[in-house]
Design an enzyme around this catalytic site. Structure first.
Site, PDB file in Angstrom:
ATOM      1  N   GLY A  13       0.728  -1.302   0.301  1.00 24.86           N
ATOM      2  CA  GLY A  13      -0.074  -0.124   0.137  1.00 24.86           C
ATOM      3  C   GLY A  13       0.667   1.297   0.112  1.00 24.86           C
ATOM      4  N   LYS A  31      12.512  -0.422   0.571  1.00 27.63           N
ATOM      5  CA  LYS A  31      11.167  -0.105  -0.012  1.00 27.63           C
ATOM      6  C   LYS A  31      10.659   0.936  -0.451  1.00 27.63           C
ATOM      7  CE  LYS A  31       7.150  -1.559   2.689  1.00 27.63           C
ATOM      8  NZ  LYS A  31       5.839  -1.346   3.404  1.00 27.63           N
ATOM      9  N   ASP A 139      -1.683  -1.646  10.556  1.00 30.53           N
ATOM     10  CA  ASP A 139      -2.138  -2.553   9.256  1.00 30.53           C
ATOM     11  C   ASP A 139      -2.229  -3.751   9.178  1.00 30.53           C
ATOM     12  OD1 ASP A 139      -1.142  -2.210   6.773  1.00 30.53           O
ATOM     13  OD2 ASP A 139       0.856  -2.462   6.245  1.00 30.53           O
TER      14      ASP A 139
END
Ligand SMILES: Nc1ncnc2c1ncn2[C@@H]1O[C@H](COP(=O)(O)OP(=O)(O)OP(=O)(O)O)[C@@H](O)[C@H]1O
Length: 143
Positions: A13, A31, A139
């Site tokens: 996401g 990331k 999350d």
């Protein structure tokens, strides 16, 4: 900063994840944050410092972060690119093991119920550790 598509591992996401190797030879997952304009660079680095001090056997270790000023290639309104560097986990993501969606995955043996129970207990231990340290994860979803 560019990453080769051959090192692409997956997409979440918040960004794209690439495989990399540090100068000491350790393999990492990097990331590249795509939607990070909700906080400034200082807040981002402070938060990363707090998270990188969390240590638990059921949490993927965060090795550090990198903020690169790049006016030519804007990724957010401040013109900087943000990267999070984690230890590389070689066995793929949990969702693929739980649901065995692709044809290739279907050839693997599905997890037994005792294995699934053990995984969920380990996740709960990781979350309990985070909540003791007053972190909000935000999350984790039950499906
Ligand atoms: N440390 C890691 N080691 C190996 N692969 C990783 C690592 N972190 C992420 N990946 C791979 O990259 C994919 C995307 O990860 P990411 O953490 O960005 O999103 P997610 O947690 O799967 O989804 P979301 O952010 O939407 O909740 C994962 O599904 C996994 O395949």
């Amino acid at each position: 900063m560019q990453f080769s598509t051959k090192n692409f591992i997956g997409k979440g996401g918040f960004g794209l994840v690439f495989n990399g190797v540090l100068s000491d030879g350790s393999v990492v997952a990097v990331k590249r944050i795509l939607e990070s304009n909700f906080q400034g660079d200082v807040e981002f680095c402070n938060e990363v410092e707090i998270i990188s001090n969390l240590k638990h056997r059921n949490l993927v270790p965060l090795r550090g972060c990198c903020v690169v000023d790049d006016d030519d290639e804007k990724f957010n309104d401040r013109g900087s690119q943000r990267f999070l560097v984690y230890d590389y986990m070689p066995n793929g993501n949990l969702e693929d093991h739980l649901f065995l969606v692709s044809e290739q995955q279907k050839l693997k043996k599905s997890l037994t119920w005792p294995q699934r129970k053990s995984i969920i207990l380990d996740m709960a231990k990781g979350l309990a550790y985070l909540s003791c340290d007053a972190c909000v994860h935000g999350d984790v979803f039950i499906v």
